[in-house]
Design an enzyme around this catalytic site. Structure first.
Site, short mmCIF file in Angstrom:
data_model
loop_
_atom_site.label_atom_id
_atom_site.label_comp_id
_atom_site.label_asym_id
_atom_site.label_seq_id
_atom_site.Cartn_x
_atom_site.Cartn_y
_atom_site.Cartn_z
N ASP A 20 -8.53 4.52 -9.44
CA ASP A 20 -8.52 3.90 -7.97
C ASP A 20 -9.24 4.66 -7.32
O ASP A 20 -9.52 5.78 -7.29
CB ASP A 20 -6.89 3.98 -7.89
N ARG A 24 -13.33 2.53 -1.89
CA ARG A 24 -13.49 3.43 -0.75
C ARG A 24 -14.54 4.47 -1.01
O ARG A 24 -15.19 4.83 0.01
CB ARG A 24 -11.98 4.10 -0.72
N TRP A 25 -14.70 4.90 -2.28
CA TRP A 25 -15.88 5.62 -2.57
C TRP A 25 -17.15 4.95 -2.23
O TRP A 25 -18.10 5.61 -1.42
CB TRP A 25 -15.83 6.13 -4.20
N GLU A 67 -2.70 -8.32 -10.79
CA GLU A 67 -2.91 -8.61 -9.28
C GLU A 67 -4.31 -8.51 -8.83
O GLU A 67 -4.56 -9.20 -7.80
CB GLU A 67 -2.07 -7.30 -8.71
N ASN A 68 -5.01 -7.71 -9.74
CA ASN A 68 -6.28 -7.86 -9.18
C ASN A 68 -7.13 -9.08 -9.48
O ASN A 68 -8.00 -9.36 -8.99
CB ASN A 68 -7.26 -6.75 -10.07
N ARG A 71 -8.12 -10.71 -6.13
CA ARG A 71 -9.40 -10.13 -5.20
C ARG A 71 -10.34 -11.32 -5.19
O ARG A 71 -10.42 -12.24 -5.84
CB ARG A 71 -9.96 -9.01 -5.94
N ARG A 188 -3.26 9.48 -11.55
CA ARG A 188 -3.71 8.44 -10.46
C ARG A 188 -4.85 9.15 -9.75
O ARG A 188 -4.44 10.04 -8.95
CB ARG A 188 -2.46 7.88 -9.81
N ARG A 194 1.40 5.76 -5.91
CA ARG A 194 2.29 4.53 -6.27
C ARG A 194 1.70 4.25 -7.90
O ARG A 194 0.74 4.75 -8.07
CB ARG A 194 2.30 3.38 -5.42
N GLU A 207 4.85 12.95 -17.03
CA GLU A 207 4.60 13.82 -16.13
C GLU A 207 3.34 12.99 -14.98
O GLU A 207 2.35 12.46 -15.79
CB GLU A 207 3.87 15.05 -16.44
C1 IPE Z 1 -4.37 -0.43 -9.66
O1 IPE Z 1 -5.43 -0.33 -8.58
C2 IPE Z 1 -5.16 -1.22 -10.60
C3 IPE Z 1 -6.15 -0.35 -11.45
C4 IPE Z 1 -6.63 0.84 -11.35
C5 IPE Z 1 -6.88 -1.55 -12.42
P1 IPE Z 1 -5.15 -1.39 -7.27
O2 IPE Z 1 -6.22 -0.76 -6.15
O3 IPE Z 1 -5.24 -2.40 -7.49
O4 IPE Z 1 -3.70 -0.74 -6.71
P2 IPE Z 1 -2.94 -1.04 -5.17
O5 IPE Z 1 -3.35 -2.41 -4.66
O6 IPE Z 1 -3.80 -0.07 -4.43
O7 IPE Z 1 -1.58 -0.59 -5.55
C1 IPE Z 2 -10.14 0.65 -8.93
O1 IPE Z 2 -10.98 0.85 -7.73
C2 IPE Z 2 -10.81 -0.40 -9.61
C3 IPE Z 2 -10.12 -1.58 -9.71
C4 IPE Z 2 -8.78 -1.65 -9.28
C5 IPE Z 2 -10.41 -2.60 -10.57
P1 IPE Z 2 -10.53 -0.32 -6.27
O2 IPE Z 2 -11.41 -1.31 -6.34
O3 IPE Z 2 -9.07 -0.46 -6.10
O4 IPE Z 2 -10.91 0.68 -5.11
P2 IPE Z 2 -10.15 0.98 -3.55
O5 IPE Z 2 -8.55 1.43 -4.07
O6 IPE Z 2 -10.25 -0.17 -3.02
O7 IPE Z 2 -10.89 2.03 -3.05
MG MG Z 3 -7.39 0.39 -5.35
#
Ligand code: IPE
Ligand code: IPE
Ligand code: MG
Length: 264
Positions: A20, A24-25, A67-68, A71, A188, A194, A207
């Site tokens: 994750d 933001r990066w 859930e992705n 997006r 994570r 979470r 762990e």
């Molecule tokens: C979790 O990251 C899913 C993956 C890393 C593929 P998300 O960015 O989707 O999780 P939430 O929405 O912050 O919980």
């Molecule tokens: C994780 O990074 C990649 C996927 C969930 C596919 P994010 O895209 O969730 O990045 P943030 O959490 O918005 O920074």
């Molecule tokens: Mg994320």
């Protein structure tokens, strides 16, 4: 971390990672979220290589959650394109390193052509032995449990299974890939605490290691740091510390309670 040495005999057998922080990066650098996903792919390469070098047997990467799918469509399309690109570019490297690739998730939601390429890639690596690399794709932990329950109920209807005799071991055999042992270590990245619907059944006694490091910055050193942290812990599985230290505890699936730290 310098000065501390990983004990190679106590490397977690299965490491699962919630990758994750890509968005933001990128945003912090004034880049598009897509740029973050691209850099995240470099971390995937680095971590797969490092995991192999460390002797990790199973590495599961949460690449795309159910859930992705909600997006913005352009971001979903780019993530699919990156997956395709990974298969294109990395498969030779994966073969050279004797890595078996598997997937868990509802792959039927992937675009058909991509799904076929994923399945062909998986088939090509079948039987490789050095490490198993599992991609959680279009994956949800609750969905996995529901899918297992559905197949289990069908078998019950067919009389193949007696509801009275259902136990955890039988239930687990209906999960997406029951041959994969439960994760010893769940990492994570991205500064969130979470589990986001990841491996809900399997992480019962994993762990958990959380880090502020955003996934695109996560490299071999960070993986080693996580494992070092894991090796300092005592895994008790509900026993007392004394039971663990004296070895006076019942054997359980996936290895008994033990001091992950080994020393002290
Ligand atoms: C979790 O990251 C899913 C993956 C890393 C593929 P998300 O960015 O989707 O999780 P939430 O929405 O912050 O919980
Ligand atoms: C994780 O990074 C990649 C996927 C969930 C596919 P994010 O895209 O969730 O990045 P943030 O959490 O918005 O920074
Ligand atoms: Mg994320």
């Amino acid at each position: 971390m310098r000065g501390d040495l990983l004990r190679s005999e106590d490397v977690p057998r299965h490491v699962a990672v919630i990758m994750d922080g890509n968005g933001r990066w990128a945003e912090r650098r004034g880049l598009s979220r897509i740029a973050g996903h691209r850099e995240g792919l470099e971390s995937v390469r680095a971590v797969v290589r490092a995991a192999g070098d460390l002797g990790i047997q199973y590495l599961t990467l949460y690449a795309f959650s159910l859930e992705n799918w909600s997006r913005p469509q352009a971001e979903v399309a780019e993530l699919m394109r990156l997956l395709d690109h990974y298969l294109d570019v990395e498969l030779e490297e994966v073969m050279r390193n004797d890595i078996e690739v598997r997937t868990i998730g509802r792959l039927d939601r992937l675009p058909a052509a991509l799904r076929e390429r994923v399945e062909a890639g998986v088939a090509r690596t079948r039987g490789n032995r050095a490490m198993t690399l599992v991609f959680a794709l279009s994956y949800g932990g609750r969905a996995e449990i529901v899918d297992a329950a559905r197949r289990l109920m069908r078998d019950a209807e067919l009389g193949k299974i007696d509801p009275e005799r259902l136990d955890e071991k039988t239930f687990a055999a209906y999960l997406y890939d029951p041959s994969i042992p439960d994760p010893d270590l769940l990492i994570r990245t991205g500064a969130e605490s979470r589990v986001s619907n990841f491996l809900l059944w399997q992480i019962a006694y994993s762990e958990i290691y959380m880090t502020e490091v955003m996934w695109p910055d996560f490299r071999s050193e960070d993986l080693q740091r996580a494992i070092l942290d894991y090796q300092r812990r005592e895994r008790r599985f509900g026993m007392t510390s004394e039971q663990v230290r004296t070895g006076d505890c019942a054997p359980r699936r996936g290895g008994g309670a033990r001091r992950a730290g080994g020393t002290g």
